[in-house]
Design an enzyme around this catalytic site. Structure first.
Site, PDB file in Angstrom:
ATOM      1  N   HIS A 121     -10.479  -2.075   3.934  1.00 41.21           N
ATOM      2  CA  HIS A 121      -9.801  -2.204   5.224  1.00 41.21           C
ATOM      3  C   HIS A 121      -9.201  -3.582   5.439  1.00 41.21           C
ATOM      4  O   HIS A 121      -8.149  -3.722   6.058  1.00 41.21           O
ATOM      5  CB  HIS A 121     -10.746  -1.838   6.358  1.00 41.21           C
ATOM      6  CG  HIS A 121     -11.040  -0.381   6.379  1.00 41.21           C
ATOM      7  ND1 HIS A 121     -10.035   0.555   6.363  1.00 41.21           N
ATOM      8  CD2 HIS A 121     -12.190   0.302   6.361  1.00 41.21           C
ATOM      9  CE1 HIS A 121     -10.574   1.742   6.350  1.00 41.21           C
ATOM     10  NE2 HIS A 121     -11.878   1.625   6.343  1.00 41.21           N
ATOM     11  N   CYS A 134       7.614   7.374  -5.930  1.00 40.21           N
ATOM     12  CA  CYS A 134       6.830   6.915  -4.776  1.00 40.21           C
ATOM     13  C   CYS A 134       5.521   6.267  -5.193  1.00 40.21           C
ATOM     14  O   CYS A 134       4.696   5.954  -4.354  1.00 40.21           O
ATOM     15  CB  CYS A 134       6.597   8.056  -3.790  1.00 40.21           C
ATOM     16  SG  CYS A 134       5.652   9.417  -4.490  1.00 40.21           S
TER      17      CYS A 134
HETATM   18  C1  PEP Z   1       0.977   8.412  -7.407  1.00 34.17           C
HETATM   19  O1  PEP Z   1       0.095   9.001  -8.056  1.00 34.17           O
HETATM   20  O2  PEP Z   1       1.786   7.608  -7.918  1.00 34.17           O
HETATM   21  C2  PEP Z   1       1.107   8.659  -5.964  1.00 34.17           C
HETATM   22  C3  PEP Z   1       2.131   8.183  -5.280  1.00 34.17           C
HETATM   23  O3  PEP Z   1       0.103   9.333  -5.352  1.00 34.17           O
HETATM   24  P1  PEP Z   1      -1.328   8.656  -4.976  1.00 34.17           P
HETATM   25  O4  PEP Z   1      -1.251   7.192  -5.287  1.00 34.17           O
HETATM   26  O5  PEP Z   1      -1.545   8.929  -3.547  1.00 34.17           O
HETATM   27  O6  PEP Z   1      -2.247   9.402  -5.882  1.00 34.17           O
END
Ligand code: PEP
Ligand code: MG
Length: 570
Positions: A191, A492
């Site tokens: 956090h 992402c």
């Molecule tokens: C990833 O795996 O790159 C992703 C964006 O999902 P998370 O980090 O939430 O697993």
């Protein structure tokens, strides 16, 4: 004047600051000589005192939460109050009193048992131990006397250094006076780190021994380097001032993402809830590229109803009226298990029934979430909604997700996509793309599964490196399939937040980059000073490199000097 000394740790964010240290007082421990109640009446009275202390702590945390409505801190404080309300914790502590312990010691022992369980589960839940300890410290302090642990006033701008800084502690600080945060424990997703990121504060966690720094000593905290330097020399201080000036200058550019010759590449925000959405909406981003919906429900014991979920999704969509929001369905499992979704035990949860795969065991969760999303989207017609599923492994699964989305009425309301996190999907991207309107590459998991290296394991960080050519080749294969069918292919995962890597991704044909909002200005600047042709040359150089380090060097060779200077830590 203390001797110059460095305390290395794990850095959070890209900012740095220099200022005097303000140490956060250690909380009182349960005394070894605490009287042990004897006889049924005394045991009952000790149990009642403990229950009352827990109630007061819960009320105090809820009052603090009410002062931060719609903010991450408020959400976290409410979740901590729920821990104080947990009847299982009070029951366990009462039993420990009956076994021959005073209430403060009983509380300490009960929390140690609960903490061991959370640590055993690992990931996000392990990091909730900090909140549990905060409940313990506050309860023990109430049992021992009127003082609340850790509270202190900061009169001047200061670097706050603590062994552990709980959200409850943070709520007691005047954050306008805090210029950096340092803790001896915690991780990059603890956090303290989340709050520092949200506030754009430099932060270093796991800086062993940092609480030995004398009160008032001048310290330099560098989130990019992960270092805390006591009595920094003039050169270090000046470099930090220069860097922060550059940082502020970069943030004044709010143009949409594009290369120097105008090739567009959308810059989007990664968010984990309503508070994040509201905060990101005020930044120069073209929308949300990843809304991690599971973050909203990590503390829920039971599945939230469709209406409750719709209310949350509506708030997020509303914050981005006129822009795009990519909602990801529950990515529950592995380091983010949900109490109501995941199987109690799997020997290998990262390879188990997580994320989309939960349709095999608890299909109603997906159905309810998609219905809630359809309702929320209906109420926000001016937000461009995209919905995607995580951890898809085959074209058949992509087709199945599309069918479920259509059945929930989402087909007509949103663009439907899937994440590329499993190498199998990147390799068969042409087949997968036949069923969806877009894909988004999760490079964190894609690297984990391509390199067969646990993403949580620091010891294997060289294998999981985002620059591994094998990972880049899978990104390239996906982008090529996207270009052939005219389908948007975003990224992402954390790769998108690295300005150098962002250039490579652009060169590979990626159409959008989604990241934590503080990372956006540097990525925007790098793109703005690099042509598409150079991005493509960089992509080729990285793909052809024999290893991750060689890939970075090869790309750096092609970098515009202005970008190199802007990215420099000196
Ligand atoms: C990833 O795996 O790159 C992703 C964006 O999902 P998370 O980090 O939430 O697993
Ligand atoms: Mg993932």
């Amino acid at each position: 004047m203390p001797e110059p000394r460095e305390y290395p740790g794990i850095g959070v964010g890209s900012t740095a600051a220099v200022g005097p240290c303000a140490r956060f007082a250690a909380p009182p421990a349960a005394p070894a000589d605490e009287p042990v109640p004897s006889g049924a009446e005394a045991i009952a009275a000790a149990g009642a005192a403990l229950a009352e202390a827990l109630e007061q702590v819960s009320a105090e945390l809820r009052a603090a939460a009410a002062e931060h409505p719609g903010e991450t801190l408020g959400d976290v404080l409410s979740a901590t109050a729920e821990m104080a309300d947990d009847p299982a914790l009070a029951d366990r502590a009462a039993r420990i009193i009956a076994e021959g312990n005073g209430p403060a010691n009983a509380m300490t022992k009960a929390v140690a048992e609960f903490a061991a369980t959370l640590t055993g589960i690992g990931g996000y839940l392990a990091e909730r131990v900090t909140d549990l300890n905060s409940v313990r410290d506050r309860t023990v302090a109430r049992l021992l006397g009127p003082a609340t642990p850790g509270l202190r006033t900061i009169d001047e701008p200061a670097v706050v250094i603590a062994h552990e800084l709980t959200p409850a502690d943070t709520s007691s600080l005047d954050m306008t006076k805090v210029i950096a945060l340092v803790t001896e424990v915690g991780g990059p997703t603890s956090h303290t780190a989340i709050i520092a990121r949200q506030l754009g504060l430099p932060c270093v966690v796991r800086a062993a021994g940092a609480t030995q720094i004398p009160e008032g000593a001048l310290v330099a905290v560098d989130g990019a380097r992960g270092s805390v330097v006591v009595a920094p020399d003039e050169a270090t201080r000046e470099a930090i001032v220069r860097r922060m000036e550059r940082h502020r200058a970069l943030a004044t550019d709010t143009a949409p993402g594009a290369t120097s010759d105008g090739h567009p590449i959308q810059l989007l925000a990664n968010i984990g809830g309503v508070a994040d959405a509201r905060s990101a909406a005020g930044k120069a981003v073209e929308g949300v590229g990843l809304f991690r919906t599971e973050f909203v429900f990590l503390d829920a014991a039971a599945e939230p109803g469709v209406a409750e979920q719709a209310g949350i999704y509506r708030e997020v969509l509303k914050a981005f009226t006129g822009r795009k929001v990519v909602v990801r369905t529950l990515d529950a499992g592995a380091d983010k298990p949900l109490a109501y979704a995941n199987p109690a035990h799997e020997s290998n949860p990262a390879l188990g029934q997580r994320a989309y795969r939960l349709v095999r065991s608890v299909p109603h969760l997906m159905e309810h979430q998609l219905r809630a999303l359809a309702a929320a989207i209906d109420d926000c017609p001016d937000t461009e909604a995209w919905v995607m599923a995580p951890m898809i492994s085959t074209a058949g699964e992509a087709a199945d997700f599309r069918r479920r989305a259509d059945e929930a009425g989402l087909g007509a309301r949103a663009r439907i996509g899937v994440m590329v996190e499993v190498p199998a999907v990147a390799l068969c991207a042409d087949q997968v793309l036949q069923h969806v309107d877009f894909v988004s590459i999760g490079t964190n998991d894609l690297a984990q599964y391509t390199m067969a290296a646990d993403r949580e394991l620091g010891a294997l960080s060289d294998l999981i490196d985002r620059w591994q050519p094998a990972v880049l080749r899978l990104v390239e294969a996906t982008a090529r399939a996207g270009a052939a069918s005219g389908t948007p292919v975003g990224v992402c995962g954390e790769s998108a937040s690295d300005p150098l890597m962002a250039l490579v991704l652009c060169g590979l044909g990626i159409t959008s980059l989604s990241m934590s909002t503080p990372a956006v200005p540097a990525v925007r600047f790098a793109l703005r000073h690099t042509s598409l042709a150079t991005c493509r040359a960089m992509a080729r150089a990285a793909i052809d490199a024999p290893d991750a380090a060689a890939a970075v060097s090869a790309v750096q060779e092609l970098l515009d000097p202005r970008v190199r200077e802007a990215m420099s830590l000196d």
